[in-house]
Motif scaffolding. Structure first.
Motif, PDB file in Angstrom:
ATOM      1  N   TYR A  26      -1.815   3.409  13.394  1.00 42.15           N
ATOM      2  CA  TYR A  26      -2.996   4.002  12.776  1.00 42.15           C
ATOM      3  C   TYR A  26      -3.756   4.931  13.723  1.00 42.15           C
ATOM      4  O   TYR A  26      -4.724   5.573  13.315  1.00 42.15           O
ATOM      5  CB  TYR A  26      -3.948   2.904  12.288  1.00 42.15           C
ATOM      6  CG  TYR A  26      -4.242   1.838  13.324  1.00 42.15           C
ATOM      7  CD1 TYR A  26      -5.188   2.041  14.327  1.00 42.15           C
ATOM      8  CD2 TYR A  26      -3.566   0.629  13.318  1.00 42.15           C
ATOM      9  CE1 TYR A  26      -5.454   1.085  15.273  1.00 42.15           C
ATOM     10  CE2 TYR A  26      -3.826  -0.347  14.265  1.00 42.15           C
ATOM     11  CZ  TYR A  26      -4.775  -0.119  15.229  1.00 42.15           C
ATOM     12  OH  TYR A  26      -5.031  -1.079  16.189  1.00 42.15           O
ATOM     13  N   GLU A  69       3.005  -0.115   6.348  1.00 42.27           N
ATOM     14  CA  GLU A  69       2.298  -1.258   6.927  1.00 42.27           C
ATOM     15  C   GLU A  69       1.873  -1.005   8.371  1.00 42.27           C
ATOM     16  O   GLU A  69       0.822  -1.469   8.813  1.00 42.27           O
ATOM     17  CB  GLU A  69       3.179  -2.500   6.849  1.00 42.27           C
ATOM     18  CG  GLU A  69       2.462  -3.784   7.238  1.00 42.27           C
ATOM     19  CD  GLU A  69       3.287  -5.013   6.945  1.00 42.27           C
ATOM     20  OE1 GLU A  69       2.861  -6.107   7.373  1.00 42.27           O
ATOM     21  OE2 GLU A  69       4.344  -4.884   6.292  1.00 42.27           O
ATOM     22  N   ARG A  84      -1.608   0.598   8.663  1.00 42.49           N
ATOM     23  CA  ARG A  84      -2.759  -0.083   8.076  1.00 42.49           C
ATOM     24  C   ARG A  84      -3.606  -0.737   9.159  1.00 42.49           C
ATOM     25  O   ARG A  84      -3.088  -1.258  10.139  1.00 42.49           O
ATOM     26  CB  ARG A  84      -2.294  -1.149   7.078  1.00 42.49           C
ATOM     27  CG  ARG A  84      -1.449  -0.600   5.946  1.00 42.49           C
ATOM     28  CD  ARG A  84      -0.955  -1.723   5.049  1.00 42.49           C
ATOM     29  NE  ARG A  84      -0.004  -1.239   4.054  1.00 42.49           N
ATOM     30  CZ  ARG A  84       0.625  -2.022   3.185  1.00 42.49           C
ATOM     31  NH1 ARG A  84       0.395  -3.340   3.208  1.00 42.49           N
ATOM     32  NH2 ARG A  84       1.474  -1.502   2.314  1.00 42.49           N
ATOM     33  N   THR A 138     -11.879  -5.229   8.222  1.00 44.26           N
ATOM     34  CA  THR A 138     -10.760  -4.817   9.061  1.00 44.26           C
ATOM     35  C   THR A 138     -11.241  -4.408  10.448  1.00 44.26           C
ATOM     36  O   THR A 138     -12.417  -4.573  10.795  1.00 44.26           O
ATOM     37  CB  THR A 138     -10.013  -3.635   8.418  1.00 44.26           C
ATOM     38  OG1 THR A 138     -10.885  -2.479   8.419  1.00 44.26           O
ATOM     39  CG2 THR A 138      -9.608  -3.954   6.982  1.00 44.26           C
ATOM     40  N   LEU A 153      -7.244   3.760   5.447  1.00 45.16           N
ATOM     41  CA  LEU A 153      -6.298   2.883   6.128  1.00 45.16           C
ATOM     42  C   LEU A 153      -6.608   1.409   5.906  1.00 45.16           C
ATOM     43  O   LEU A 153      -5.889   0.542   6.409  1.00 45.16           O
ATOM     44  CB  LEU A 153      -6.280   3.184   7.629  1.00 45.16           C
ATOM     45  CG  LEU A 153      -5.838   4.600   8.016  1.00 45.16           C
ATOM     46  CD1 LEU A 153      -5.806   4.753   9.530  1.00 45.16           C
ATOM     47  CD2 LEU A 153      -4.488   4.944   7.422  1.00 45.16           C
ATOM     48  N   GLY A 154      -7.681   1.135   5.183  1.00 48.98           N
ATOM     49  CA  GLY A 154      -7.989  -0.228   4.768  1.00 48.98           C
ATOM     50  C   GLY A 154      -7.630  -0.413   3.306  1.00 48.98           C
ATOM     51  O   GLY A 154      -7.088   0.492   2.666  1.00 48.98           O
ATOM     52  N   TYR A 158      -5.233   0.672   0.939  1.00 48.05           N
ATOM     53  CA  TYR A 158      -4.221   1.317   1.788  1.00 48.05           C
ATOM     54  C   TYR A 158      -3.608   2.548   1.127  1.00 48.05           C
ATOM     55  O   TYR A 158      -2.404   2.757   1.155  1.00 48.05           O
ATOM     56  CB  TYR A 158      -3.121   0.319   2.157  1.00 48.05           C
ATOM     57  CG  TYR A 158      -3.649  -0.938   2.786  1.00 48.05           C
ATOM     58  CD1 TYR A 158      -4.203  -0.919   4.060  1.00 48.05           C
ATOM     59  CD2 TYR A 158      -3.618  -2.151   2.099  1.00 48.05           C
ATOM     60  CE1 TYR A 158      -4.705  -2.076   4.641  1.00 48.05           C
ATOM     61  CE2 TYR A 158      -4.117  -3.312   2.673  1.00 48.05           C
ATOM     62  CZ  TYR A 158      -4.662  -3.267   3.939  1.00 48.05           C
ATOM     63  OH  TYR A 158      -5.171  -4.414   4.513  1.00 48.05           O
ATOM     64  N   ARG A 159      -4.464   3.385   0.581  1.00 47.23           N
ATOM     65  CA  ARG A 159      -4.030   4.656   0.003  1.00 47.23           C
ATOM     66  C   ARG A 159      -5.271   5.509  -0.238  1.00 47.23           C
ATOM     67  O   ARG A 159      -6.389   5.003  -0.269  1.00 47.23           O
ATOM     68  CB  ARG A 159      -3.268   4.453  -1.305  1.00 47.23           C
ATOM     69  CG  ARG A 159      -4.129   3.906  -2.440  1.00 47.23           C
ATOM     70  CD  ARG A 159      -3.375   3.962  -3.763  1.00 47.23           C
ATOM     71  NE  ARG A 159      -2.465   2.836  -3.922  1.00 47.23           N
ATOM     72  CZ  ARG A 159      -1.327   2.908  -4.601  1.00 47.23           C
ATOM     73  NH1 ARG A 159      -0.956   4.048  -5.152  1.00 47.23           N
ATOM     74  NH2 ARG A 159      -0.578   1.839  -4.748  1.00 47.23           N
TER      75      ARG A 159
END
Length: 358
Positions: free
Chosen positions: A122, A189, A192, A203, A270-271, A274-275
């Motif tokens: 990330y 993954e 993320r 997160t 990115l949390g 996840y898109r």
């Protein structure tokens, strides 16, 4: 004249820690009075509508902090705090960055694109998100210094096409295949953000934003660039006379604010889920709430996190208040509006009082 025949200068600041505490109380008192006044008016509105405030306010607290709702409040607090810093950094230099939505969206779509096509962790998507947010913000500085277009105008005008560009990319080049939804595919993954404390909503964004905010507070209060930024915000011509490179510093502060906004967009994307989802970054109103919080804090950096926490609790607890006490959740927006109105009125009164004394 002093006894030595010299002209006496201004008296030194004295009083030690006690004077510092008193000064902080003076700074924070308008904000506290604004919050108290807004809550008093809200209580009157509740009473007039037949709602028991003794039931409504505990329901608001439970809806934000208790009954398993704390993680949702933290998930909303992180991007709001980030957007508050994105607005507050240029504000210290006398610039108004109203392009937060555009910078946020560009950062989010840049993070999604890099996560999908560049691979890896990330780190690169977050760096790309910060750069994508910084570019349109930095552009507004030369528009002011060279063409005389105020940053409040240029950032706002640049925001709309930035949001539209991110929407286009999510709908076409980066769209998820086989679906008509305006969203990207689920991110790998590896890109993320790790979850904290067993919660899927809290997160790594939380400690990251907290550390960056602490570094900003330290830089603002303890470094030479922080002093120059404050001098620029207080009096641009005086700062120029004192040797500050005004044009360059204005560009740096605007770019820093935009980078922070872009980074927030990347952190959100990115949390979960996840898109990049078209409209998901702008719909919650992070930018407006952040601006309201900075105004409530009177632009004072140490008070910004607390002001953001207050407004986030009001927003997050509104649904609980509506569910348990029958009070529309929109009432929390009314409270925010009342706070800002009272802050503005108090500022005008103080300015006129000071002008009358002068």
């Amino acid at each position: 004249m002093t006894r030595a025949g010299t002209v006496a200068g201004p008296p030194p600041v004295s009083g030690g820690p006690r004077a510092l505490v008193v000064a902080r109380r003076v700074v924070l008192s308008p904000a506290l009075l604004s919050v108290a006044g807004a809550l008093a008016l809200t209580t009157l509105v509740m009473a007039a509508a037949g709602v028991d405030p003794a039931l409504a306010y505990p329901a608001l607290v439970r809806g934000a902090l208790l009954d398993g709702n704390l993680e949702y409040t933290l998930a909303a607090y992180v991007p709001t705090l980030g957007m508050a810093v994105a607005f507050a950094i240029p504000l210290r230099a006398g610039e108004l960055n109203l392009g937060g939505d555009g910078q946020l969206s560009l950062g989010g779509i840049a993070a999604a694109a890099l996560a999908l096509h560049a691979g890896g962790s990330y780190v690169l998507p977050l760096l790309g998100a910060a750069l994508a947010g910084a570019l349109p913000a930095a552009l507004s500085a030369p528009l002011r210094t060279r063409l005389g277009i105020p940053a409040i105008v240029s950032t706002l005008l640049l925001s709309a096409p930035a949001v539209s560009l991110a929407s286009y990319l999510a709908r076409f080049p980066l769209a998820e295949p086989g679906t008509g939804l305006a969203q990207t595919p689920v991110l790998p993954e590896a890109a993320r953000l790790p979850a904290l404390g067993g919660s899927s909503y809290v997160t790594l964004a939380l400690p990251l934003v907290a550390v960056l905010t602490a570094l900003w507070l330290l830089a603002d209060a303890r470094t030479v660039p922080g002093y120059e930024i404050r001098a620029l915000g207080a009096n641009r011509e005086f700062a120029r006379y004192g040797g500050v490179r005004v044009d360059r510093l204005a560009t740096v502060t605007m770019a820093a604010g935009g980078a922070f906004a872009g980074l927030v967009g990347g952190l959100v994307v990115l949390g979960p889920p996840y898109r990049f989802v078209d409209g998901a970054l702008t719909a919650p109103g992070y930018t407006f709430t952040a601006i309201a919080a900075v105004l409530l804090a009177a632009g004072r950096p140490p008070a910004v996190p607390a002001a953001v926490a207050l407004l986030t609790i009001l927003q997050a607890g509104g649904q609980g208040m509506e569910r348990e006490a029958g009070v529309p959740s929109q009432l929390t927006q009314i409270v925010q509006g009342l706070i800002i109105v009272i802050v503005a009125v108090a500022a005008v009164v103080r300015a006129r009082t000071a002008g009358g004394r002068g």
